[in-house]
Design a protein around this motif. Structure first.
Motif, PDB file in Angstrom:
ATOM      1  N   HIS A 220     -29.143  -2.533 -31.747  1.00  0.00           N
ATOM      2  CA  HIS A 220     -30.547  -2.123 -31.704  1.00  0.00           C
ATOM      3  C   HIS A 220     -31.063  -1.830 -33.106  1.00  0.00           C
ATOM      4  CE1 HIS A 220     -30.948  -1.967 -27.330  1.00  0.00           C
ATOM      5  NE2 HIS A 220     -29.719  -1.482 -27.303  1.00  0.00           N
TER       6      HIS A 220
ATOM      7  N   ALA B 206     -32.065  -5.144 -34.425  1.00  0.00           N
ATOM      8  CA  ALA B 206     -33.267  -5.614 -33.732  1.00  0.00           C
ATOM      9  C   ALA B 206     -34.518  -4.963 -34.321  1.00  0.00           C
ATOM     10  CB  ALA B 206     -33.163  -5.316 -32.237  1.00  0.00           C
ATOM     11  N   ASN B 207     -34.473  -3.656 -34.514  1.00  0.00           N
ATOM     12  CA  ASN B 207     -35.623  -2.953 -35.089  1.00  0.00           C
ATOM     13  C   ASN B 207     -35.874  -3.380 -36.527  1.00  0.00           C
ATOM     14  OD1 ASN B 207     -36.061  -1.495 -32.724  1.00  0.00           O
ATOM     15  ND2 ASN B 207     -34.673   0.146 -33.349  1.00  0.00           N
TER      16      ASN B 207
ATOM     17  N   ALA C 167     -37.485  -6.867 -36.484  1.00  0.00           N
ATOM     18  CA  ALA C 167     -38.878  -6.780 -36.039  1.00  0.00           C
ATOM     19  C   ALA C 167     -39.779  -6.224 -37.131  1.00  0.00           C
ATOM     20  CB  ALA C 167     -38.961  -5.914 -34.784  1.00  0.00           C
TER      21      ALA C 167
ATOM     22  N   THR D  19     -40.908  -7.743 -30.711  1.00  0.00           N
ATOM     23  CA  THR D  19     -39.672  -7.180 -30.159  1.00  0.00           C
ATOM     24  C   THR D  19     -39.347  -7.748 -28.785  1.00  0.00           C
ATOM     25  OG1 THR D  19     -40.910  -5.290 -29.282  1.00  0.00           O
ATOM     26  CG2 THR D  19     -39.873  -5.023 -31.441  1.00  0.00           C
TER      27      THR D  19
END
Length: 390
Positions: A170, A173-174, A177, A184
């Motif tokens: 995660h 992922a953040n 983004a 997202t």
């Protein structure tokens, strides 16, 4: 085996290939025997499961050199070799912008899956980029200049081109983004896993230099972002301050820009207690984990940190970092420390070396935490990502 030349791109297609409903072309250029790191293990472990689980799907595995048969995971896999060998930024560009489009033109896949993140900007079919982390954005000093520039310039373009992006945490992922202003809802967190090679064992490591002494273990590439200099400094302070018999075993291959580390190592009072063990895999690595006082893994930057989970599986306590993905992966099953806090790290090493209750608690928590990350789960999530891309 069939070999043909398509507009000066040399392509070799091997074996028979039945027609099916879905056809996935996969970038497997990094699958080379004896040269696996995190990206290669992700590629190997997820793909061999998808091939087995989906025999009605045809997979074309795209290599840039003669491949090992162990990487052809089933009858529904067609290996393809497309030149040139892509091991340099200029050749990366040629391979992905000229060779890959010609393979797509010749084989007509529904999707291009790239486990190392590189995409073809010329391709018009759906593409999935697996971007494991953005270390080249945040820690560019750990890469050769041209390599770092290529990654920074082109991965932003790959993100723009991608139908979906898959990643392993995660945190990543953040980061993706935010850095690339990417939706997202089009990012899938796949995770990583650990192979069956890792488990508690009473077998003693085959490392004569240990001389039956206890030791801390580091596993990973010798790269500045892994905080190698901080590891040596904290070990030196640990030895000076606490006068314990421990050694430091470093498992991994050297990479780039290590002159500062080498200078410090040469001047260390306890450098004779530092063992450079080179690359270790399978049972050799498992035995090192299983008998270590703890894994030292206080990196500056990680997109995931597979050694954390490997250590958990082998019953090895973990000392890791408060930064990036490592708190997410370790959960409450490891000691977390700031990578710049050399005194704090040395103190944590002392606690791990002397507090048996703490060690037992960490081992128990680590065993539970490791169950959260499996290659089966990662492969299932990757398959979901593929389906959402079509």
């Amino acid at each position: 085996m069939k070999t043909f030349l398509l507009r000066k791109v040399h392509i070799t297609v091997c074996g028979r290939f039945k027609l099916n409903d879905m056809h996935i072309l996969v970038n497997t250029r990094l699958l080379l025997p004896g040269r696996f790191t995190g990206v290669e293990w992700f590629t190997f472990e997820t793909l061999r499961r998808l091939v087995k689980w989906h025999p009605d799907v045809k997979f074309s595995f795209l290599f840039d050199r003669p491949y090992h048969q162990d990487f052809v995971f089933g009858d529904n896999v067609q290996p393809i070799v497309a030149h040139p060998q892509s091991r340099h930024p200029f050749l990366w560009y040629l391979w992905f912008e000229y060779s890959v489009p010609k393979v797509i033109e010749a084989t007509k896949p529904d999707l291009f899956l790239s486990p190392d993140g590189f995409l073809s900007l010329k391709a018009t079919i759906p593409q999935i980029s697996v971007i494991h982390d953005l270390n080249f954005v945040h820690q560019p000093e750990g890469l050769p200049w041209l390599t770092g520039w290529y990654y920074r310039y082109f991965f932003e373009k790959f993100a723009e081109k991608a139908t979906r992006i898959a990643t392993v945490s995660h945190y990543s992922a953040n980061d993706i983004a935010t850095t690339y202003n990417f939706d997202t809802n089009r990012i899938d967190v796949i995770g990583n896993g650990v192979g069956d090679d890792f488990f508690p064992t009473k077998e003693i490591p085959d490392l004569l230099e240990l001389d039956s002494k206890p030791y801390f273990l580091f596993v990973g590439s010798l790269n500045p972002r892994k905080n190698i200099l901080g590891m040596l400094k904290s070990f030196e302070l640990f030895k000076l301050k606490y006068n314990l018999p421990h050694k430091l075993v470093i498992v991994g291959d050297p990479m780039f820009k290590l002159s500062e580390m080498q200078s410090f190592y040469s001047a260390m009072q306890f450098k004779s207690d530092v063992i450079f063990a080179g690359r270790r895999e399978g049972s050799d690595l498992n035995k090192l984990y299983a008998h270590a006082t703890a894994l030292w893994f206080v990196s500056f930057f990680e997109g995931f940190g597979i050694p954390i989970i490997e250590a958990f599986r082998a019953g090895c306590p973990v000392l890791t970092s408060t930064t990036t993905s490592m708190p997410e992966v370790a959960g409450n099953a490891a000691i977390l420390q700031e990578p710049e806090n050399i005194e704090g790290i040395a103190r944590d090493m002392y606690n791990l070396a002397t507090d048996t209750l703490l060690v037992d608690q960490l081992k128990s928590k680590g065993t539970l935490r490791a169950q959260y990350y499996t290659w089966d789960k990662a492969a299932e999530r990757l398959w979901d990502c593929i389906n959402k891309s079509l």
